[in-house]
Design a protein around this motif. Structure first.
Motif, PDB file in Angstrom:
ATOM      1  N   THR A  60      31.520  26.261  49.487  1.00  0.00           N
ATOM      2  CA  THR A  60      31.370  27.299  50.510  1.00  0.00           C
ATOM      3  C   THR A  60      29.911  27.731  50.660  1.00  0.00           C
TER       4      THR A  60
ATOM      5  N   HIS B  76      38.523  28.373  53.285  1.00  0.00           N
ATOM      6  CA  HIS B  76      38.257  27.617  52.057  1.00  0.00           C
ATOM      7  C   HIS B  76      39.020  28.284  50.916  1.00  0.00           C
TER       8      HIS B  76
ATOM      9  N   TYR C 261      33.204  36.853  52.353  1.00  0.00           N
ATOM     10  CA  TYR C 261      33.985  35.855  51.618  1.00  0.00           C
ATOM     11  C   TYR C 261      35.464  36.227  51.594  1.00  0.00           C
TER      12      TYR C 261
ATOM     13  N   ASN D 214      32.958  32.424  53.691  1.00  0.00           N
ATOM     14  CA  ASN D 214      34.358  32.026  53.863  1.00  0.00           C
ATOM     15  C   ASN D 214      34.984  33.038  54.806  1.00  0.00           C
TER      16      ASN D 214
END
Ligand code: BGC
Length: 410
Positions: free
Chosen positions: A391, A378, A133, A232
């Motif tokens: 996400t 994102h 992420y 992400n």
């Protein structure tokens, strides 16, 4: 972190690869690397010139070092005869980006190191592929389908770039990819269920290709098995278009296609607000030097120590479903980098936390504002922000996104 690679070997490897040799266009033979390790400085330049004349797409692979666990790390160098890119299997990292300026003088414009121990110990994500992420998750915690997950925090009370050991610190599998028009590397990594606290086994492939028109295309793809997860991915390349280690990027002119951004709290977590850029130092719709308003009194610039914000990308998509996101231009030497993406946001980071405490690949200390990053992605903390685009990735779905960096001059 112990210096697990003998220093002399580090230097020899770097000498063989980098600093001239990496700029070389003639990259087809690994024997070239062996010869250059001990050869006179003139040879790589000759090779570079050959590559430039032929405009050939070429790629080579060389050893870069070994992790403390004994895993070999390679560097892939690929070129179209004008732009030359080196990438490591460590973190699927962009190590060098060599591009000509307006007068044809080639320099490395991306921040990095010439040895693996420095990447492992010092790197603020230089050139790395970021996952699972990108950017922050508040307190490293989120709830998905009623289950709460905890990511180990590594940035104050928050998790940054996938937790303590993100994808940037993994050795990726690599495969050369070639078409008539492009050359590059497909990197893949399988993140087990529960790694860094994230649910589901995530299989990721990120393909970096350079074409004859100086486009570096990044195709991200991921699928999850077992459980839904959040994803992400981005790349954290830092550029200074006058050459890495050449000083401040204050005079780089930025055009950014965003009419709003996501303000942050003191821990750089979005407040949830989508704020208009109009009338603020965050409005780069008209090309403006990065430094022009950087020292102003806008509270968000104080909180971020400069620009460290997610911009909400706007406007129509053009070719391939991608939209123009940003163009950076260094007026002195004339280099430009233009970014297109299908992602909803981009973190524009003005290198605020670089503090001069270590030397980079060209033996220069990197100080605050000596580079910028433009991480297409994102929005930060989306797993905790119901009004941000989702996400979440579920088994059976495919995460697929593309970003293109185009190198040019003006
Ligand atoms: C973050 C910064 C951070 C930088 C390097 C960026 O994506 O937004 O806050 O310092 O990465 O770690």
């Amino acid at each position: 972190m112990p210096d697990h690679l003998p220093r002399r070997e580090v230097l020899r490897t770097a000498g063989a690869l980098g600093l001239g040799a990496a700029a070389a266009g003639a990259l087809s033979s690994t024997a070239v690397a062996t010869t250059q390790a001990g050869s006179a400085a003139g040879t790589p330049d000759k090779l570079a010139a050959m590559g430039a004349h032929h405009g050939k797409l070429e790629i080579r692979k060389d050893p870069f070092g070994t992790t403390p666990e004994g895993v070999a790390v390679d560097v892939y160098t690929f070129t179209n005869g004008r732009v030359t890119i080196s990438m490591l299997t460590w973190g699927a990292t962009i190590q060098r980006v060599e591009t000509p300026d307006r007068r044809g003088r080639t320099k490395n414009i991306s921040l990095g190191f010439d040895n693996l121990p420095d990447y492992a110990a010092l790197s603020p994500y230089f050139g790395a592929t970021i996952g699972r992420y990108g950017n922050r998750i508040a307190k490293g915690r989120f709830t998905l389908d009623g289950t709460t997950y905890q990511i180990p925090v590594n940035n104050g009370e928050n998790a940054l770039h996938g937790g303590t050991i993100g994808f940037d610190k993994k050795v990726w599998k690599a495969k050369t990819v070639r078409t008539d028009d492009s050359v590059g590397v497909a990197f893949s990594y399988v993140s087990p269920d529960g790694e860094m606290g994230f649910p589901g086994e995530l299989s990721t492939t990120v393909t970096y290709t350079l074409d004859r028109r100086d486009n570096l295309r990044i195709d991200y793809q991921a699928t999850v098995a077992g459980k839904p997860t959040v994803v992400n991915l981005t790349n954290h390349v830092y550029f200074n278009l006058a050459g890495e280690g050449s000083g401040s990027i204050d005079d780089h002119v930025l055009e950014l296609n965003a009419s709003s951004y996501t303000p942050v709290d003191a821990g750089l977590i979005p407040t949830g607000e989508i704020a208009p850029v109009a009338g603020t130092p965050f409005d780069f719709n008209k090309p403006t030097p990065i430094g022009a308003r950087l020292r102003g009194d806008h509270p968000q610039l104080i909180v971020g120590r400069g620009y460290d914000h997610n911009f909400v990308l706007g406007g129509k998509t053009d070719h391939d479903g991608l939209r123009f996101a940003a163009r950076f231009w260094e007026p002195e030497d004339g280099r430009t980098v233009t970014v297109h993406t299908d992602q909803p946001g981009a973190q524009f980071y003005s290198g605020n936390f670089l503090d001069g405490t270590f030397l980079g690949i060209g033996n220069k200390a990197y100080r605050q504002g000596d580079a910028f990053a433009f991480e297409t992605q994102h929005f930060p903390d989306s797993p905790n922000q119901p009004n941000f685009p989702s996400t979440v990735l579920r088994p059976g779905e495919t995460y697929a996104t593309t970003t293109i960096y185009t190198f040019g001059t003006k």
